[in-house]
Enzyme design. Structure first.
Site, short mmCIF file in Angstrom:
data_model
loop_
_atom_site.label_atom_id
_atom_site.label_comp_id
_atom_site.label_asym_id
_atom_site.label_seq_id
_atom_site.Cartn_x
_atom_site.Cartn_y
_atom_site.Cartn_z
N HIS A 50 0.81 -1.21 0.00
CA HIS A 50 0.00 0.00 0.00
C HIS A 50 0.85 1.26 0.00
CE1 HIS A 50 -4.06 1.84 1.32
NE2 HIS A 50 -4.08 1.49 0.06
N HIS A 95 -2.60 1.98 12.60
CA HIS A 95 -2.12 1.32 11.37
C HIS A 95 -2.63 -0.12 11.41
CE1 HIS A 95 0.23 0.39 7.93
NE2 HIS A 95 1.45 0.43 8.43
N LYS A 153 -12.91 7.39 18.82
CA LYS A 153 -12.39 7.09 17.49
C LYS A 153 -12.72 5.62 17.22
CE LYS A 153 -9.16 9.22 14.79
NZ LYS A 153 -7.86 9.76 14.49
N GLY A 203 -10.98 0.90 12.32
CA GLY A 203 -11.48 0.27 11.09
C GLY A 203 -12.21 1.25 10.19
N HIS A 248 -9.30 6.89 6.69
CA HIS A 248 -8.02 6.60 6.05
C HIS A 248 -7.33 7.90 5.70
CE1 HIS A 248 -5.03 4.71 3.47
NE2 HIS A 248 -5.35 3.59 4.08
N ASP A 257 -9.14 -2.95 7.31
CA ASP A 257 -9.15 -3.66 8.59
C ASP A 257 -10.56 -3.99 9.07
OD1 ASP A 257 -6.36 -3.75 8.96
OD2 ASP A 257 -6.38 -1.62 9.44
N ARG A 303 2.29 -8.37 4.48
CA ARG A 303 3.00 -7.13 4.14
C ARG A 303 4.51 -7.34 4.01
NH1 ARG A 303 1.09 -1.82 4.28
NH2 ARG A 303 -0.85 -2.77 3.53
N ARG A 345 16.25 11.90 5.80
CA ARG A 345 16.62 12.69 6.98
C ARG A 345 15.97 14.06 6.84
NH1 ARG A 345 17.52 16.46 10.62
NH2 ARG A 345 19.31 16.13 11.99
N1 CMC Z 1 -13.64 7.40 14.08
C1 CMC Z 1 -14.15 8.59 14.41
N2 CMC Z 1 -13.75 9.74 13.84
C2 CMC Z 1 -12.80 9.65 12.90
C3 CMC Z 1 -12.24 8.44 12.49
C4 CMC Z 1 -12.68 7.27 13.13
N3 CMC Z 1 -12.17 6.09 12.80
N4 CMC Z 1 -11.33 8.66 11.53
C5 CMC Z 1 -11.31 9.97 11.33
N5 CMC Z 1 -12.19 10.58 12.15
C6 CMC Z 1 -12.46 12.00 12.24
C7 CMC Z 1 -11.45 12.65 13.18
O1 CMC Z 1 -11.90 12.64 14.52
C8 CMC Z 1 -11.35 14.02 12.59
O2 CMC Z 1 -12.49 14.74 12.99
P1 CMC Z 1 -12.35 16.29 13.38
O3 CMC Z 1 -11.88 16.97 12.12
O4 CMC Z 1 -13.72 16.66 13.81
O5 CMC Z 1 -11.33 16.36 14.47
C9 CMC Z 1 -11.47 13.78 11.10
O6 CMC Z 1 -12.23 12.58 10.97
C10 CMC Z 1 -10.12 13.61 10.41
O7 CMC Z 1 -9.43 12.53 11.05
P2 CMC Z 1 -7.85 12.44 11.23
O8 CMC Z 1 -7.53 11.45 12.29
O9 CMC Z 1 -7.27 13.81 11.40
O10 CMC Z 1 -7.45 11.93 9.80
P3 CMC Z 1 -6.09 11.28 9.44
O11 CMC Z 1 -6.00 11.31 7.98
O12 CMC Z 1 -4.95 11.82 10.21
O13 CMC Z 1 -6.27 9.80 10.03
C11 CMC Z 1 -6.62 7.57 10.40
C12 CMC Z 1 -6.49 8.66 9.35
C13 CMC Z 1 -6.60 6.21 9.71
C14 CMC Z 1 -5.43 7.63 11.39
C15 CMC Z 1 -7.94 7.79 11.16
O14 CMC Z 1 -9.02 7.74 10.27
C16 CMC Z 1 -8.12 6.79 12.27
O15 CMC Z 1 -7.57 6.96 13.37
N6 CMC Z 1 -8.87 5.67 12.03
C17 CMC Z 1 -9.01 4.61 12.98
C18 CMC Z 1 -7.80 3.70 12.96
C19 CMC Z 1 -7.77 2.79 11.76
O16 CMC Z 1 -8.77 2.20 11.38
N7 CMC Z 1 -6.57 2.65 11.18
C20 CMC Z 1 -6.36 1.80 10.01
C21 CMC Z 1 -5.96 2.61 8.83
S1 CMC Z 1 -6.09 1.74 7.30
C22 CMC Z 1 -5.09 0.39 7.36
C23 CMC Z 1 -3.64 0.70 7.51
O17 CMC Z 1 -3.09 1.52 6.76
O18 CMC Z 1 -3.03 0.09 8.35
#
Ligand code: CMC
Length: 379
Positions: free
Chosen positions: A187, A222, A264, A267, A270, A321, A346, A365
């Site tokens: 990915h 992740h 949060k 699953g 993204h 996930d 992976r 770096r």
């Molecule tokens: N549940 C509730 N709210 C969420 C979620 C979630 N799973 N994901 C994003 N949001 C909200 C977040 O609270 C934020 O809202 P606000 O703007 O009001 O503060 C907004 O959406 C943007 O979220 P972010 O965390 O700033 O976005 P990001 O691009 O940094 O994060 C992420 C992406 C995957 C870390 C996040 O969506 C997350 O924590 N998801 C849950 C964990 C997860 O399922 N991870 C697996 C990722 S895919 C497989 C892999 O690559 O391993």
């Protein structure tokens, strides 16, 4: 450097080129070496996809046969790796076992410090062949069960399930497992792959890079999310006597409460895909086949209820996930073994990136913007 130029989490930063995979969030597509991942998942073995990622081309029949023979000949758990695993407590996280096993494999590999392309490919293929035995043995020892020796008459996926459960899995289960391996394989510059590339960029060795990548994958933002998804299902309570509709209603109510409490939900969401993860439809179809196979409609009710409520409240879509977690649960894996399954897959993408990084290396770096106290002096 001004504060505006700092990109927290490197969001939106293009760090390098890669020819291994292309994620296109607009068209919701993921290509491995140019091939749509759903086409690979529909018809190719995981062994063939691994060769595609490493070499750039789908293997010809004789190339695949040679690799399959190598994989089957290298499946047994190395006695030194087993001895190291046996030193680890039964209640440590299985990702710690996977990380330790890869580190021990590195220390024992005859070509560990050889970074020629031939040696790197040999190490990648050895890891691919040997890691399933680590997961299978760890799952069994936690259940008080002894090791099951691999079978050379089974393909990668069928043998993985055989070594874990000590019985031959039904063909549809083997196929769903294969699909998950293909989808998890690669990915682009996700956190663990980037970690592997950072480590490689210092001219460190392949096993060190994979060991570091495992550390990055462990986190719930992740790879750890597939395990965390199942914790959500467990918190909700899985009731096998419940109908699909009853389960969905309960799941929706749970999600509404969870979102109101600003939780949060693992699953979902993204960093790259904002309109849905390209891999989800294929994995969801595999989950649906497992629901039918195991006759567990209530699991689909929980799945749909959570997805629907999240969609209505926040328009956030599931990531890979989300369907992978309940699929592995139905197959019989313990929840904390899900992320080690992600490692097994992976390893292919990580090692392809390690080889790509090494072939055109530049030390990774970046700079930082200092926001600590101004210069001061010891009195
Ligand atoms: N549940 C509730 N709210 C969420 C979620 C979630 N799973 N994901 C994003 N949001 C909200 C977040 O609270 C934020 O809202 P606000 O703007 O009001 O503060 C907004 O959406 C943007 O979220 P972010 O965390 O700033 O976005 P990001 O691009 O940094 O994060 C992420 C992406 C995957 C870390 C996040 O969506 C997350 O924590 N998801 C849950 C964990 C997860 O399922 N991870 C697996 C990722 S895919 C497989 C892999 O690559 O391993």
């Amino acid at each position: 450097m001004s504060e505006e130029e700092v990109r927290k989490g490197l969001a939106g930063v293009i760090a390098d080129y890669t020819a291994i995979s292309k994620v296109n969030p607009d068209s919701n597509s993921l290509l491995y070496r140019g091939y749509p991942v759903q086409e690979l998942a529909a018809s190719k073995s995981f062994e063939a996809v691994a060769l595609l990622l490493w070499t750039g081309e789908l293997p010809r029949e004789e190339e695949l046969t040679v690799f399959e023979a190598f994989e089957r000949a290298n499946r047994s758990l190395d006695s030194r790796v087993k001895a190291a695993i046996d030193l680890l407590p039964l209640d440590c996280h299985p990702m710690d076992v996977g990380r330790t096993a890869v580190s021990v494999m590195g220390a024992n590999h005859a070509l560990a410090q050889d970074s020629s392309p031939e040696a790197e490919l040999d190490k990648a293929q050895s890891l691919f062949a040997q890691f399933p035995a680590v997961v299978a043995y760890d799952q069994r020892r936690r259940r008080g069960l002894g090791i099951v020796q691999p079978r050379t008459d089974l393909d990668y996926s069928a043998n993985f399930l055989w070594m874990t459960f000590g019985e031959e899995a039904a063909p549809e289960v083997v196929d769903a497992f294969r699909v998950s391996m293909v989808l998890y394989a690669e990915h682009s510059f996700n956190a663990s792959t980037f970690t592997a590339r950072v480590i490689t960029s210092t001219l460190s060795d392949l096993h060190s890079a994979v060991t570091g990548a495992i550390g990055a994958l462990k986190g719930p933002l992740h790879g750890g999310a597939n395990e965390a998804v199942m914790h959500t299902f467990e918190e909700l309570g899985i009731r096998s006597d419940e109908s699909r509709e009853e389960a969905a209603t309960r799941a929706k109510a749970w999600m509404e409460d969870a979102l109101a409490a600003k939780k949060k939900i693992m699953g979902f969401g993204h960093r790259v895909y904002k309109n849905g993860d390209s891999r989800v439809p294929t994995m969801k179809a595999a989950l649906e086949r497992m629901i039918t196979h195991y006759k567990r409609p209530e699991m689909m009710g929980l799945y749909d209820g959570l997805e629907e409520a999240m969609g209505e409240a926040k328009a956030i879509k599931p990531n890979l996930d989300y369907p992978a977690g309940p699929t592995y649960h139905l197959m019989g894996f313990d929840t904390d073994m899900f992320t080690p399954l992600f490692i097994a897959s992976r390893i292919t993408g990580w090692t392809a990136h390690i080889m790509e990084q090494r072939a055109a290396n530049a030390l990774i770096r970046p700079l930082s913007a200092y926001n600590g106290v101004a210069e001061r002096h010891v009195a």
